[in-house]
Scaffold this active site. Structure first.
Site, PDB file in Angstrom:
ATOM      1  CG  LEU A 124     -21.224  -7.879 -16.502  1.00 38.85           C
ATOM      2  CD1 LEU A 124     -21.840  -8.997 -16.614  1.00 38.85           C
ATOM      3  CD2 LEU A 124     -20.773  -7.196 -15.265  1.00 38.85           C
ATOM      4  N   GLY A 150     -13.312 -10.602 -14.099  1.00 40.00           N
ATOM      5  CA  GLY A 150     -13.225  -9.994 -12.630  1.00 40.00           C
ATOM      6  C   GLY A 150     -15.052 -10.134 -12.176  1.00 40.00           C
ATOM      7  CG  HIS A 151     -17.860  -7.460 -13.514  1.00 39.03           C
ATOM      8  ND1 HIS A 151     -17.292  -6.712 -14.578  1.00 39.03           N
ATOM      9  CD2 HIS A 151     -18.018  -6.411 -12.479  1.00 39.03           C
ATOM     10  CE1 HIS A 151     -17.042  -5.575 -14.490  1.00 39.03           C
ATOM     11  NE2 HIS A 151     -17.599  -5.102 -13.316  1.00 39.03           N
ATOM     12  N   GLY A 156     -15.503  -6.676  -5.425  1.00 34.83           N
ATOM     13  CA  GLY A 156     -14.208  -7.077  -5.963  1.00 34.83           C
ATOM     14  C   GLY A 156     -13.273  -6.480  -4.746  1.00 34.83           C
ATOM     15  CE  LYS A 195      -9.333  -2.350 -10.741  1.00 39.38           C
ATOM     16  NZ  LYS A 195     -10.528  -1.876 -11.267  1.00 39.38           N
ATOM     17  CB  VAL A 231     -10.147 -11.574 -11.899  1.00 43.30           C
ATOM     18  CG1 VAL A 231      -9.825 -12.606 -13.133  1.00 43.30           C
ATOM     19  CG2 VAL A 231     -10.973 -12.564 -10.945  1.00 43.30           C
TER      20      VAL A 231
END
Ligand code: PAF
Length: 292
Positions: free
Chosen positions: A40, A43-44, A154, A156, A183
């Site tokens: 992790l 972002g997570h 996310g 991403k 992020v």
């Protein structure tokens, strides 16, 4: 009334996870799941915080899913740190960490897979055949085991998010899907567990992805609409970066992922770039400013 916080639980057995989720549902609690492959990063953690704010019970899944890795990909070397992940999970208010083994998730004789047609073909689907079949299958299984009302992913992984939204709607899965912004590190690199693979030199060059996205955004803002010109702007910093090898840089309709000649509606500029064996992805949605 705000429900009292539950004591933290680590569950490894799929059957135990399913039974626990059924109990929580019977108690009228709203469950949120954040599916991850672990290792992790911030972002997570942003996904976990978003889930925490929107649910009574926050479930984190930590599972490096073998069916989404192709032959020769990094399944065996994918970074893992379960103890570190569990500590981070607790600090973000996770109630249940679900950490199954591959053998428990894919029992001998497993024959069933979920495929989301068309959306799984371009971009990462073209470079990683079978990848999205593995993702759709494991996400379906994780939904069935954790019985969430809400799931957070996310942006991403733009194509993954689009595919999971489509699958959830098409198959009447009844889970709300929330996408959260990418992020980034202070220098613009999108956070990813795979950044850990980068050498110091490649790490320095890896900002070329976000610089490429920003160059295309600037071109759009200055009136450019043609796909070819926007892609040229995006590619320039990547082509100038030592050690970078483009897998793809593409501009597609953000809703259908179909290819487009010009930007007249929201479009996703998506890219995958190799540094040695490490493959990084990034994207941005190019949208036209609303007409005043
Ligand atoms: O985005 C990921 O980490 C994985 O693809 C997911 C959604 C957890 C499925 O294994």
């Amino acid at each position: 009334m705000v429900p009292a916080r539950l004591p933290f639980e680590l569950i490894r057995s799929p059957a135990a996870m399913r039974a626990r989720a059924e109990d929580l549902r019977r108690d009228g609690l709203r469950i949120c799941v954040v599916p991850t492959m672990g290792y992790l990063h911030e972002g997570h953690l942003s996904l976990l915080r978003a889930g925490r704010a929107r649910s009574d019970v926050l479930v984190l899944t930590l599972f490096v899913n073998p069916t989404q890795f192709g032959p020769g990909e990094d399944l065996s070397t994918y970074p893992r740190d379960e103890a570190g992940d569990l500590a981070k999970a607790r600090s973000c208010g996770v109630d249940i960490a679900f950490c199954p083994t591959p053998e428990a998730m894919y029992a001998p004789g497993h024959k069933s897979y979920v495929q989301v047609e068309d959306l799984d073909q371009p971009l990462c689907g073209a470079s990683r055949p079978g990848h999205f079949r593995g993702v759709a299958t494991v996400v379906t299984k994780l939904f069935n085991l954790t019985r969430p009302h809400l799931a957070v992913f996310g942006q991403k992984d733009f194509q993954q998010l689009a595919l999971i939204r489509r699958m959830t709607e098409d198959l009447d899965i009844g889970v709300e899907i929330l996408g959260m912004p990418t992020v980034r590190e202070p220098d613009g690199l999108a956070m990813s567990s795979r950044n850990a693979y980068l050498s110091a030199e490649d790490r320095a060059q890896a900002t070329c992805l976000s610089r490429g996205l920003a160059a295309a955004e600037r071109a759009l803002q200055s009136g450019e609409r043609a796909t070819e010109a926007l892609l040229a702007a995006a590619r320039a910093p990547i082509e100038a970066a030592a050690g970078a090898r483009i897998d793809y840089v593409e501009l597609r309709d953000a809703a259908t992922l179909e290819s487009i000649e010009r930007v007249d509606a929201p479009a996703v500029l998506a890219m995958a770039v190799f540094f040695g064996k490490t493959r990084l992805i990034d994207n941005t949605v190019l949208d036209l400013a609303p007409v005043a």
